[in-house]
Motif scaffolding. Sequence first.
Motif, PDB file in Angstrom:
ATOM      1  N   ILE A 179     -14.946  31.475   1.192  1.00 48.70           N
ATOM      2  CA  ILE A 179     -14.021  30.480   1.775  1.00 48.70           C
ATOM      3  C   ILE A 179     -14.000  29.219   0.923  1.00 48.70           C
ATOM      4  CG2 ILE A 179     -13.673  28.919   3.740  1.00 48.70           C
ATOM      5  CD1 ILE A 179     -14.865  31.190   5.514  1.00 48.70           C
ATOM      6  N   ASP A 180     -15.166  28.762   0.522  1.00 49.09           N
ATOM      7  CA  ASP A 180     -15.277  27.520  -0.239  1.00 49.09           C
ATOM      8  C   ASP A 180     -14.477  27.594  -1.539  1.00 49.09           C
ATOM      9  OD1 ASP A 180     -16.192  24.951  -0.498  1.00 49.09           O
ATOM     10  OD2 ASP A 180     -18.038  25.510  -1.529  1.00 49.09           O
ATOM     11  N   ILE A 181     -14.556  28.724  -2.228  1.00 52.93           N
ATOM     12  CA  ILE A 181     -13.841  28.864  -3.503  1.00 52.93           C
ATOM     13  C   ILE A 181     -12.343  29.045  -3.271  1.00 52.93           C
ATOM     14  CG2 ILE A 181     -13.637  30.212  -5.630  1.00 52.93           C
ATOM     15  CD1 ILE A 181     -16.588  31.040  -5.214  1.00 52.93           C
ATOM     16  N   LEU A 182     -12.003  29.824  -2.243  1.00 59.74           N
ATOM     17  CA  LEU A 182     -10.578  30.047  -1.952  1.00 59.74           C
ATOM     18  C   LEU A 182      -9.871  28.760  -1.532  1.00 59.74           C
ATOM     19  CD1 LEU A 182     -10.567  33.395   0.095  1.00 59.74           C
ATOM     20  CD2 LEU A 182      -9.841  33.079  -2.277  1.00 59.74           C
ATOM     21  N   ALA A 183     -10.576  27.945  -0.751  1.00 61.07           N
ATOM     22  CA  ALA A 183      -9.923  26.794  -0.117  1.00 61.07           C
ATOM     23  C   ALA A 183      -9.935  25.529  -0.972  1.00 61.07           C
ATOM     24  CB  ALA A 183     -10.602  26.504   1.223  1.00 61.07           C
ATOM     25  N   ASN A 184     -10.813  25.486  -1.964  1.00 65.80           N
ATOM     26  CA  ASN A 184     -11.016  24.251  -2.724  1.00 65.80           C
ATOM     27  C   ASN A 184     -10.481  24.431  -4.143  1.00 65.80           C
ATOM     28  OD1 ASN A 184     -12.074  22.087  -4.218  1.00 65.80           O
ATOM     29  ND2 ASN A 184     -13.880  21.943  -2.876  1.00 65.80           N
ATOM     30  N   ASP A 185      -9.274  23.940  -4.381  1.00 66.91           N
ATOM     31  CA  ASP A 185      -8.637  24.130  -5.686  1.00 66.91           C
ATOM     32  C   ASP A 185      -9.450  23.516  -6.822  1.00 66.91           C
ATOM     33  OD1 ASP A 185      -6.599  25.516  -4.541  1.00 66.91           O
ATOM     34  OD2 ASP A 185      -5.147  23.870  -4.566  1.00 66.91           O
ATOM     35  N   GLU A 186     -10.020  22.355  -6.597  1.00 65.81           N
ATOM     36  CA  GLU A 186     -10.774  21.685  -7.661  1.00 65.81           C
ATOM     37  C   GLU A 186     -12.043  22.483  -8.003  1.00 65.81           C
ATOM     38  OE1 GLU A 186     -11.646  19.316 -10.692  1.00 65.81           O
ATOM     39  OE2 GLU A 186      -9.774  19.317  -9.534  1.00 65.81           O
ATOM     40  N   LYS A 187     -12.735  22.941  -6.960  1.00 63.98           N
ATOM     41  CA  LYS A 187     -13.935  23.751  -7.198  1.00 63.98           C
ATOM     42  C   LYS A 187     -13.566  25.047  -7.922  1.00 63.98           C
ATOM     43  CE  LYS A 187     -18.033  25.666  -5.008  1.00 63.98           C
ATOM     44  NZ  LYS A 187     -18.940  25.616  -3.853  1.00 63.98           N
ATOM     45  N   HIS A 188     -12.469  25.668  -7.484  1.00 67.08           N
ATOM     46  CA  HIS A 188     -12.029  26.911  -8.121  1.00 67.08           C
ATOM     47  C   HIS A 188     -11.734  26.683  -9.602  1.00 67.08           C
ATOM     48  CE1 HIS A 188      -9.186  30.073  -9.367  1.00 67.08           C
ATOM     49  NE2 HIS A 188      -9.922  30.845  -8.574  1.00 67.08           N
ATOM     50  N   LYS A 189     -11.058  25.591  -9.893  1.00 69.66           N
ATOM     51  CA  LYS A 189     -10.711  25.282 -11.289  1.00 69.66           C
ATOM     52  C   LYS A 189     -11.973  25.091 -12.132  1.00 69.66           C
ATOM     53  CE  LYS A 189      -7.724  22.178 -13.994  1.00 69.66           C
ATOM     54  NZ  LYS A 189      -8.715  21.746 -15.000  1.00 69.66           N
ATOM     55  N   GLN A 190     -12.945  24.365 -11.605  1.00 70.15           N
ATOM     56  CA  GLN A 190     -14.186  24.124 -12.343  1.00 70.15           C
ATOM     57  C   GLN A 190     -14.947  25.434 -12.572  1.00 70.15           C
ATOM     58  OE1 GLN A 190     -16.330  21.236 -10.039  1.00 70.15           O
ATOM     59  NE2 GLN A 190     -15.014  19.519 -10.642  1.00 70.15           N
ATOM     60  N   GLN A 191     -15.017  26.255 -11.519  1.00 68.62           N
ATOM     61  CA  GLN A 191     -15.754  27.520 -11.660  1.00 68.62           C
ATOM     62  C   GLN A 191     -15.031  28.473 -12.605  1.00 68.62           C
ATOM     63  OE1 GLN A 191     -17.224  29.350  -8.082  1.00 68.62           O
ATOM     64  NE2 GLN A 191     -18.616  27.643  -7.699  1.00 68.62           N
ATOM     65  N   SER A 192     -13.721  28.443 -12.598  1.00 65.91           N
ATOM     66  CA  SER A 192     -12.950  29.265 -13.523  1.00 65.91           C
ATOM     67  C   SER A 192     -13.241  28.860 -14.967  1.00 65.91           C
ATOM     68  CB  SER A 192     -11.452  29.141 -13.222  1.00 65.91           C
ATOM     69  OG  SER A 192     -10.696  29.902 -14.148  1.00 65.91           O
ATOM     70  N   ASN A 208     -20.193  29.251 -12.121  1.00 66.96           N
ATOM     71  CA  ASN A 208     -19.043  30.161 -12.240  1.00 66.96           C
ATOM     72  C   ASN A 208     -18.969  31.124 -11.059  1.00 66.96           C
ATOM     73  OD1 ASN A 208     -21.388  31.520 -13.365  1.00 66.96           O
ATOM     74  ND2 ASN A 208     -20.015  33.113 -14.098  1.00 66.96           N
ATOM     75  N   GLY A 209     -19.642  30.742  -9.965  1.00 65.34           N
ATOM     76  CA  GLY A 209     -19.619  31.572  -8.766  1.00 65.34           C
ATOM     77  C   GLY A 209     -20.844  31.326  -7.924  1.00 65.34           C
ATOM     78  N   SER A 210     -21.169  32.284  -7.069  1.00 67.51           N
ATOM     79  CA  SER A 210     -22.292  32.118  -6.145  1.00 67.51           C
ATOM     80  C   SER A 210     -23.132  33.374  -6.093  1.00 67.51           C
ATOM     81  CB  SER A 210     -21.786  31.804  -4.731  1.00 67.51           C
ATOM     82  OG  SER A 210     -21.069  30.597  -4.722  1.00 67.51           O
ATOM     83  N   LEU A 211     -24.450  33.177  -6.105  1.00 70.83           N
ATOM     84  CA  LEU A 211     -25.411  34.257  -5.883  1.00 70.83           C
ATOM     85  C   LEU A 211     -25.937  34.123  -4.465  1.00 70.83           C
ATOM     86  CD1 LEU A 211     -27.316  34.036  -9.280  1.00 70.83           C
ATOM     87  CD2 LEU A 211     -25.846  35.929  -8.549  1.00 70.83           C
ATOM     88  N   ILE A 212     -25.832  35.203  -3.693  1.00 68.60           N
ATOM     89  CA  ILE A 212     -26.177  35.183  -2.272  1.00 68.60           C
ATOM     90  C   ILE A 212     -27.399  36.055  -2.036  1.00 68.60           C
ATOM     91  CG2 ILE A 212     -25.287  35.583   0.064  1.00 68.60           C
ATOM     92  CD1 ILE A 212     -23.623  33.566  -1.576  1.00 68.60           C
ATOM     93  N   GLU A 213     -28.280  35.628  -1.166  1.00 74.87           N
ATOM     94  CA  GLU A 213     -29.401  36.483  -0.795  1.00 74.87           C
ATOM     95  C   GLU A 213     -28.869  37.774  -0.180  1.00 74.87           C
ATOM     96  OE1 GLU A 213     -33.326  36.517   2.136  1.00 74.87           O
ATOM     97  OE2 GLU A 213     -32.251  34.627   1.771  1.00 74.87           O
ATOM     98  N   SER A 214     -29.416  38.887  -0.636  1.00 76.85           N
ATOM     99  CA  SER A 214     -28.918  40.193  -0.215  1.00 76.85           C
ATOM    100  C   SER A 214     -28.868  40.313   1.307  1.00 76.85           C
ATOM    101  CB  SER A 214     -29.816  41.296  -0.785  1.00 76.85           C
ATOM    102  OG  SER A 214     -29.338  42.561  -0.415  1.00 76.85           O
TER     103      SER A 214
END
Length: 504
Positions: free
Chosen positions: A465-478, A448-454
């Motif tokens: 960018i990956d979530i904004l640009a990829n409609d299918e990934k965005h839909k799955q994460q939503s 449902n998203g990404s955890l990034i090293e501080s």
Amino acid sequence: MSKKFLFVNENIFTFNSGTEFSAMNRIKLFKQNNVDAKIVTRNYNPSLHQEIQKYGIADDDIINMYDYFQGEMGPKKHHEYLRYSNLVDKHEYKINGIDNNKSYIEKLGQRVAKVSIFPLTVGEIGNVDYYDNFGNVSSRDVFDYRGFKSKTIYMHPDGNIGHELVLNNSGDPVMEITHMNIGEQLMPTMYKLLNYKGKTLRFNTEDELYTFFLNEISDKDTVIINDRPSLTVAVGEVKATKHKYQIMHNEHTEDAAQAGNPKAKLFDNLTPLFDNYQNSYEGVITPTEAQRNDLAKRYPKMNFYSVFDAAIFEMHKPASDVTNHEITYMGRVFRDKNVAELISIIPAVKQTIPDVHLTMMGYFESAQFKNELDEIIKQLDIVDNVSMIDYKTGQDKQNVLEKTRVLVQSSKGEGLSMALIEGLAYGIPEVAYDVNYGPNEIIDNDKNGSLIESGDLGKFASQVIDILANDEKHKQQSEHAIEKADKFSADNVMKQWNQFFETI
């Protein structure tokens, strides 16, 4: 359950932090489940009963110390309009309206007072400043939002406060506050309750008075949950009940990465609790199991409990319907929230997604800090890609979140993060630093998203960018965000509270 719960706080402000939102969220949850509870505030606030309306808090959900001693704990019953007020004898004085916010009161052409209109009302009295013969403000009457004169402040010619009288609805003084210079600083040095139950009582500080007040409204079946570390001592001194708990809202060490280290430096505001008042509290409530475990190792003689102190009451229009490139930060816009890093990733995101837009919605640490952020935005040439707006409530906030495609957070430490939990209610994919303690409770990495090293700004930008640009990934994460929201549903959070109740 026969016990009553008091959630102790300083105030409900125009601009609140997660601490106040947690208490307001909790009162709604307890009320929904027929648990007797009140928010109890210390600070004098003539706007209190106006402010709580914005957050859906009823007048009888809150007890303020000054309201209590004034005998005025109910809702607004009266509108004190300047034009119709007994404040001004129209035969002797003239009201000279300057604008919608203020009027002058004049006699024979001489200005004798200035009336400031109560904010967000039409023509109702807020403050009245009275002038002496030299044009100095000699006293100020402060009106409560509910339509009565609540306080009179007497001023020295240099503008400093001499003393204050807190008044009841009939205009009788119920409290006197004396101010004196302590070194270079003018401070209140005595709080005197006047004719309280037939006695005059003196207190050196507002916190001493608050302790007395909490004793007055508590009994052996009262459970006090203290939301503010600044009030640890005031609550710790309460003798009417032994059921006192401190609730944590943030990580407990200055370096969040060292929170599991028993030797790591605590935040200074927590030292009274852990060094001096361990035996005055029955326990500490943390928002995550991980923090509970870390504190239990550090303080093995104390009781620790874990409750998600944020509940989702309803789901909203899902973010899977959002097709724009809008990302949002929601929360305090303070240095300790590390918000400048969010701005700094926008140029990298913009290279791939030219119309990316970041909305930063919150209240600002200071005008100076807002100016600093504005300067960064100009230097990075992203003026059209970043907007900074005040914190919104109700439908205005909903409008922002319903068009958000990614919710972002860059703080180096959290207790839980109400903003990220609220994002789940809209099914918004989220990107945040993997820090102690909240984000990894809320975000399942790559689901449902990404955890990034501080501090890894490059990775942060690439995941956005990956979530904004990829409609299918965005839909799955939503969809995963909507599933994840169940973990923080009102029913599930109440189950945690019920487990806590069984220990009392």
